[in-house]
Design an enzyme around this catalytic site. Structure first.
Site, PDB file in Angstrom:
ATOM      1  CE  LYS A   1      90.782 -23.992  80.816  1.00 16.05           C
ATOM      2  NZ  LYS A   1      91.398 -25.017  81.679  1.00 16.05           N
TER       3      LYS A   1
ATOM      4  CE1 TYR B   1      91.239 -23.996  77.129  1.00 16.55           C
ATOM      5  CE2 TYR B   1      91.034 -21.669  76.536  1.00 16.55           C
ATOM      6  CZ  TYR B   1      91.588 -22.674  77.323  1.00 16.55           C
ATOM      7  OH  TYR B   1      92.468 -22.334  78.323  1.00 16.55           O
TER       8      TYR B   1
ATOM      9  CB  SER C   1      91.286 -19.143  80.468  1.00 23.42           C
ATOM     10  OG  SER C   1      91.620 -18.300  79.384  1.00 23.42           O
ATOM     11  CB  ALA C   2      91.901 -13.735  80.593  1.00 29.16           C
TER      12      ALA C   2
ATOM     13  CE1 TYR D   1      96.333 -19.992  86.074  1.00 27.98           C
ATOM     14  CE2 TYR D   1      96.597 -21.239  84.047  1.00 27.98           C
ATOM     15  CZ  TYR D   1      96.520 -21.194  85.426  1.00 27.98           C
ATOM     16  OH  TYR D   1      96.652 -22.356  86.129  1.00 27.98           O
TER      17      TYR D   1
ATOM     18  CG  ASN E   1      97.539 -13.355  76.671  1.00 31.77           C
ATOM     19  OD1 ASN E   1      96.531 -12.947  77.258  1.00 31.77           O
ATOM     20  ND2 ASN E   1      97.531 -13.685  75.399  1.00 31.77           N
TER      21      ASN E   1
ATOM     22  CG  ASP F   1     100.752 -34.482  81.875  1.00 32.66           C
ATOM     23  OD1 ASP F   1     100.415 -34.878  80.747  1.00 32.66           O
ATOM     24  OD2 ASP F   1     100.917 -33.277  82.158  1.00 32.66           O
TER      25      ASP F   1
END
Ligand code: NAD
Ligand code: UFG
Length: 345
Positions: free
Chosen positions: A152, A148, A124-125, A176, A178, A31
């Protein structure tokens, strides 16, 4: 077994590290702390009683990443590292393409060089964009409405191409919905920098007195109370989903997308009420104009993950509110200030 976790100090990564360590995996964290603090990793160690190995390294730094792979026997990678602020991505698209896409390419090249071909990726959804009907299932055509989201989407496509070129790869694309909530200890949780973009940290910061009132972005959506509906999922359920996806990529080959959501949506006003019930006080709010780019309704069809990963979300809304609030009230300044209830190593 050693698992590399990129972005492991972040919100979802730190919670997943707990479940990895609890399940007997060794977690190696990479990280750059661009959106997190080393304190999160100390608290993961405190919660689990296990040691983490971590590298303060940027995934764009190929040499440094090679060193991580040389020094460890990595069997699989869970790739969380990425920038995630939708609004910022509109004003600084190159930053997002560089960090998220170029960073992923560097990671994939190093994985390939070390013959590590098992990957769980944070999608992401948001890749569903605006659809005609809900619930959202993985067979729908994907589309993104901001830089963004496009990072993805593009990474999903890159990963599909990587698998097509070499069928030894095994890749899970986790979409994912929320994520909210926190580990039940209240020691780790979501620690947004500055004013939160997302609903739940905003609500809890109003409740703790850091912000005066919530802005409800639009009450004229075609929903039962006019406010936006989302599929909120407890971050520990999400963490469990990563463990199941990891088992899957360790035991099979392929490149598959999976929704990680509950299958149930709640409106903004329902979320406000749920938090009021948990906290025992009113959350003042004001209705404002719609936020550009927001959609009316988003919730998952989670059946593919249930059938193929043997995973489903177990924790309900009351638990999500309880744990979000428990984290916020014990850490009003996030990881910056440690209250007397917390001990650090
Ligand atoms: P987060 O910002 O808390 O965690 C991301 C971590 O990655 C941070 O610790 C950050 O310091 C690190 N990082 C970023 N760029 C890096 C780089 N170049 N090198 C090394 N480390 C880097 O975010 P999160 O909520 O935990 O999200 C994790 C992932 O899940 C992200 O990829 C995000 O896009 C995705 N996601 C999040 C949500 C959400 O609502 N939280 C929803 C869908 C998808
Ligand atoms: N909302 C408000 N006020 C706020 C913040 C949000 O009314 O201060 C509303 C939004 O309009 C929306 C709902 O609350 O109806 C949820 O908004 P969030 O910002 O919490 O979440 P989003 O669904 O907009 O987006 C989140 C992540 C994205 C991710 C997406 C799908 O921020 O990165 O979920 O996973 F892509």
């Amino acid at each position: 077994m050693q698992i590399l976790v990129t972005g492991g100090a972040g919100y979802i990564g730190s919670h997943t590290c707990i479940q990895l360590l609890n399940s007997g995996y060794e977690a190696i964290i990479v990280d750059n702390f661009s959106n997190s603090k080393p304190e999160a990793l100390k608290r993961v160690e405190q919660i689990t009683g296990e040691k983490l190995k971590f590298y303060k390294t940027d995934i764009l730094d190929q040499e440094a990443l090679i060193k991580v792979f040389e020094e460890n026997k990595i069997e699989a990678v869970i790739h969380f590292a990425g920038l995630k602020a939708v609004g910022e991505s509109v004003t600084l698209p190159l930053k997002y393409y560089q960090n998220n896409i170029a960073g992923t390419l560097v990671l994939l090249e190093v994985m390939e060089a070390f013959e590590v071909d098992k990957l769980v990726f944070s999608s992401s959804a948001t890749v569903y964009g605006e659809q005609q009907c809900v619930p959202l299932n993985e067979a729908l055509r994907v589309q993104a409405t901001n830089p963004y989201g496009r990072t993805k989407l593009m990474i999903e496509q890159i990963l599909q191409d990587v698998y097509q070129s070499n069928n030894n790869w095994s890749i899970a694309l986790l979409r994912y919905f929320n994520p909210i909530g926190a580990h039940e200890s209240g020691l780790i949780g979501e620690d947004p920098s500055g004013i939160p973009n997302n609903l739940v940290p905003y609500i809890t910061q109003v409740a703790v007195g850091k912000l005066s009132k919530l802005n409800v972005f639009g009450n004229d959506y075609p929903t039962y109370d006019g406010t936006g509906i989302r599929d909120y999922i407890h971050v520990m359920d999400l963490a469990d989903g990563h463990l199941k996806a990891l088992e899957k990529v360790l035991s099979t080959r392929g490149a598959e997308a999976y929704n990680l959501g509950t299958g149930r949506g709640f409106s903004v006003l329902e979320m406000v009420q749920a938090f009021e019930a948990e906290i025992g006080k009113r959350i003042p709010f004001e209705v404002k104009a719609r936020r550009p780019g927001d959609i009316a309704v988003s919730y998952a069809d989670p059946s593919k993950a249930e059938i193929e990963l043997n995973w489903r979300a177990e924790r309900g809304l009351a638990e999500m509110c309880r744990d979000s609030w428990n984290w916020q009230k014990h850490n009003p300044k996030g990881y910056k200030k440690i209250t007397e209830n917390q001990v650090t190593s």
